[in-house]
Motif scaffolding. Structure first.
Motif, short mmCIF file in Angstrom:
data_model
loop_
_atom_site.label_atom_id
_atom_site.label_comp_id
_atom_site.label_asym_id
_atom_site.label_seq_id
_atom_site.Cartn_x
_atom_site.Cartn_y
_atom_site.Cartn_z
N LEU A 16 0.85 -1.19 0.00
CA LEU A 16 0.00 0.00 0.00
C LEU A 16 0.88 1.24 0.00
CD1 LEU A 16 -3.00 0.92 0.21
CD2 LEU A 16 -2.64 1.06 2.69
N THR A 17 0.71 2.08 -1.02
CA THR A 17 1.51 3.30 -1.10
C THR A 17 0.82 4.45 -0.36
OG1 THR A 17 0.52 4.21 -3.11
CG2 THR A 17 2.25 2.57 -3.39
N ASP A 18 1.58 5.49 -0.10
CA ASP A 18 0.99 6.69 0.46
C ASP A 18 0.05 7.34 -0.56
OD1 ASP A 18 2.29 6.51 2.88
OD2 ASP A 18 4.00 7.72 2.22
N ALA A 19 -0.85 8.17 -0.07
CA ALA A 19 -1.68 8.99 -0.95
C ALA A 19 -0.93 10.31 -1.17
CB ALA A 19 -3.04 9.24 -0.32
N PHE A 20 -0.67 10.63 -2.43
CA PHE A 20 0.14 11.80 -2.75
C PHE A 20 -0.75 13.00 -3.04
CE2 PHE A 20 2.77 8.14 -3.79
CZ PHE A 20 3.99 8.49 -3.23
N PRO A 21 -0.39 14.17 -2.52
CA PRO A 21 -1.18 15.37 -2.77
C PRO A 21 -0.96 15.90 -4.18
CG PRO A 21 0.78 15.95 -1.53
CD PRO A 21 0.77 14.44 -1.64
N LEU A 22 -1.82 16.80 -4.61
CA LEU A 22 -1.72 17.40 -5.93
C LEU A 22 -0.89 18.69 -5.88
CD1 LEU A 22 -5.43 16.87 -6.96
CD2 LEU A 22 -3.46 15.90 -8.15
N PRO A 23 -0.29 19.08 -7.01
CA PRO A 23 0.50 20.32 -7.05
C PRO A 23 -0.41 21.54 -7.26
CG PRO A 23 0.63 19.23 -9.17
CD PRO A 23 -0.19 18.33 -8.28
N VAL A 24 -1.19 21.86 -6.24
CA VAL A 24 -2.12 22.98 -6.34
C VAL A 24 -1.33 24.28 -6.53
CG1 VAL A 24 -3.97 24.25 -5.18
CG2 VAL A 24 -3.73 21.78 -4.84
N LEU A 25 -1.81 25.11 -7.46
CA LEU A 25 -1.09 26.34 -7.78
C LEU A 25 -2.07 27.50 -7.90
CD1 LEU A 25 1.46 27.88 -8.66
CD2 LEU A 25 1.01 27.11 -11.00
N PHE A 26 -1.81 28.55 -7.17
CA PHE A 26 -2.61 29.78 -7.26
C PHE A 26 -1.81 30.82 -8.03
CE2 PHE A 26 -3.75 33.99 -5.49
CZ PHE A 26 -5.05 34.05 -5.96
N PRO A 70 2.49 28.21 -4.97
CA PRO A 70 2.32 26.77 -5.14
C PRO A 70 2.23 26.06 -3.80
CG PRO A 70 4.62 27.32 -5.45
CD PRO A 70 3.90 28.62 -5.12
N ALA A 71 1.59 24.89 -3.81
CA ALA A 71 1.47 24.10 -2.59
C ALA A 71 2.75 23.33 -2.27
CB ALA A 71 0.31 23.11 -2.71
N ASN A 118 6.08 24.36 -3.30
CA ASN A 118 7.30 25.10 -3.53
C ASN A 118 7.17 26.49 -2.91
OD1 ASN A 118 9.85 25.81 -4.55
ND2 ASN A 118 9.48 24.74 -6.47
N THR A 119 8.21 27.29 -3.03
CA THR A 119 8.16 28.66 -2.52
C THR A 119 7.51 29.57 -3.55
OG1 THR A 119 10.39 29.06 -3.35
CG2 THR A 119 10.18 28.34 -1.08
N GLU A 120 7.06 30.73 -3.09
CA GLU A 120 6.40 31.68 -3.98
C GLU A 120 7.40 32.30 -4.95
OE1 GLU A 120 5.58 32.84 -0.46
OE2 GLU A 120 3.41 32.54 -0.36
N SER A 121 6.88 32.81 -6.08
CA SER A 121 7.76 33.41 -7.07
C SER A 121 6.96 34.37 -7.94
CB SER A 121 8.41 32.33 -7.95
OG SER A 121 7.43 31.63 -8.70
N VAL A 122 7.69 35.09 -8.78
CA VAL A 122 7.09 36.05 -9.71
C VAL A 122 7.70 35.83 -11.08
CG1 VAL A 122 6.89 38.50 -10.31
CG2 VAL A 122 6.62 37.78 -7.95
N SER A 123 6.87 35.84 -12.13
CA SER A 123 7.34 35.76 -13.51
C SER A 123 6.85 37.00 -14.26
CB SER A 123 6.82 34.49 -14.19
OG SER A 123 7.37 33.33 -13.61
N LEU A 124 7.65 37.44 -15.21
CA LEU A 124 7.27 38.61 -15.98
C LEU A 124 7.77 38.49 -17.40
CD1 LEU A 124 9.65 41.59 -15.11
CD2 LEU A 124 10.00 39.29 -14.24
N GLY A 125 7.11 39.21 -18.31
CA GLY A 125 7.51 39.15 -19.70
C GLY A 125 6.82 40.19 -20.53
N GLY A 126 7.23 40.27 -21.79
CA GLY A 126 6.65 41.22 -22.72
C GLY A 126 6.59 40.67 -24.12
N GLU A 127 5.72 41.25 -24.92
CA GLU A 127 5.54 40.84 -26.32
C GLU A 127 5.39 42.09 -27.18
OE1 GLU A 127 2.59 37.70 -28.35
OE2 GLU A 127 1.55 39.54 -27.69
N TYR A 128 6.12 42.13 -28.27
CA TYR A 128 5.93 43.18 -29.27
C TYR A 128 5.40 42.55 -30.55
CZ TYR A 128 6.74 46.65 -32.87
OH TYR A 128 6.57 47.51 -33.93
N ALA A 129 4.27 43.05 -31.02
CA ALA A 129 3.64 42.52 -32.23
C ALA A 129 3.61 43.59 -33.31
CB ALA A 129 2.21 42.05 -31.93
#
Length: 340
Positions: free
Chosen positions: A227-237, A262-263, A265-276
């Motif tokens: 019987l294995t453990d029940a693994f949690p999901l990678p919930v992400l806000f 994330p559930a 990992n540690t919190e983080s910030v991502s950023l980016g830009g697009e020129y069309a």
């Protein structure tokens, strides 16, 4: 509906905690970690700051509220040569349903390819081969509640299979977007992979054992299953903002910033830009997961091309993205989208 201040407050809260490192993360302990692989080449080129990308199907992965923006039938397909030679594919279809909203279907598949079965007794291989396969099949619905506010939800069946052993569960993704103006600030928030824990079962867990090794004459090969453990999901806000701006008569720039809680990992910030340029050619750049503890990702670059297939609204979009994975080398994504 006064959702703008709420989303903005959520962004400030996420940003304020983005640099708070913890002594130990839970990275790699969740079931369904492949759900965190971002499929969109467009969003990846912008640092995966995609929670407010609403003008194509690729944004639905980041925020189901993007389903509400579907104006015609569409389909997209993304492929990535992931780490260690793993193949990753993602396909989606958007279906306009008129005044009642829009529908959406998605399929995610990840495969390791065949590998040698090795044991303690046979370290060079038993002559057998095994593979790892992960799939997620989803369906969703989105509605543009007002001209400024949209909401969406997606349910996904998720299964991980390792040789003859597998685990499965159902997850929910939910999101909202609020526009201060069509060409003004966009605020978005979503929660992904919310569901019940998953436990592995299968014949690879079957064993035989002796209930009491100190007793002679009893059955020493009783059939049993581990019987294995029940693994949690990678919930992400996710919570984020984006700001489109026109540059002259032919150019348009889009700036986006997402914060992640994330559930596992540690919190983080991502950023980016697009020129069309003339809504035909795009170039993108971004940076992923700033402030994340022990992050192995960073700079991203990308480009895209759009065009018409005929004079009846049929069109295509091709996007490419490169992402730096640190010591794990680079990854590449290609996305093809069709509208008809």
């Amino acid at each position: 509906m006064k959702v703008g201040p709420i989303l903005f407050l959520g962004l400030l809260v996420a940003l304020s905690g983005a640099g708070n490192a913890q002594a130990q993360t839970k990275t790699g302990t969740a079931f369904g970690d492949f759900l965190l692989i971002e499929p969109s080449a467009r969003a990846t080129g912008m640092g995966n700051a995609g929670v407010t990308l609403l003008d194509d199907l690729q944004g639905v992965y980041y925020n189901p509220a993007a389903i509400a923006e579907v104006s015609q039938w569409g389909a997209s397909f993304s492929h990535s040569e992931w780490l260690a030679g793993i193949n990753y594919n993602y396909a989606s279809v958007g279906i306009p349903l008129g005044k009642i909203g829009n529908g959406f279907f998605s399929l995610t598949a990840l495969s390791s390819g065949d590998m040698e079965v090795r044991t303690v007794e046979h370290p060079l291989g038993t002559g057998e081969q095994f593979h790892v396969t992960d799939i997620a099949v989803g369906g969703g619905y989105g509605l543009r509640v007002t001209d400024r506010f949209s909401a969406g939800i997606e349910a996904r069946f998720v299964q991980e299979t390792i040789w003859h052993t597998s685990a499965s569960t159902v997850v929910l993704n939910m999101g909202t977007v609020y526009r201060l103006a069509d060409e003004g600030l966009h605020l978005g928030a979503s929660i992904s992979n919310f569901g019940t824990d998953a436990r592995f079962t299968g014949r690879d867990l079957d064993v035989t054992f002796d209930q009491d090794p100190n007793v002679n004459g009893d059955n020493s090969t009783l059939p049993a299953s581990q019987l294995t453990d029940a693994f949690p999901l990678p919930v992400l806000f996710r919570v984020g903002v984006s700001l489109p701006r026109r540059l002259g008569s032919d150019g348009r720039i889009l700036m986006a910033l997402d914060a992640f809680h994330p559930a596992d990992n540690t919190e983080s910030v991502s950023l980016g830009g697009e020129y069309a340029y003339k809504k035909v050619f795009s170039v993108r750049a971004g940076y992923q997961n700033l402030f994340q503890q022990d992050s192995e990702v960073g700079l991203t670059l990308g480009a895209g091309l759009k065009g018409k297939l005929d004079g009846h609204g049929r069109a295509y979009a091709i996007d490419y993205a490169w992402a730096n994975q640190g010591r794990l080398n680079d990854t590449h994504r290609v996305t093809l989208a069709l509208h008809f």
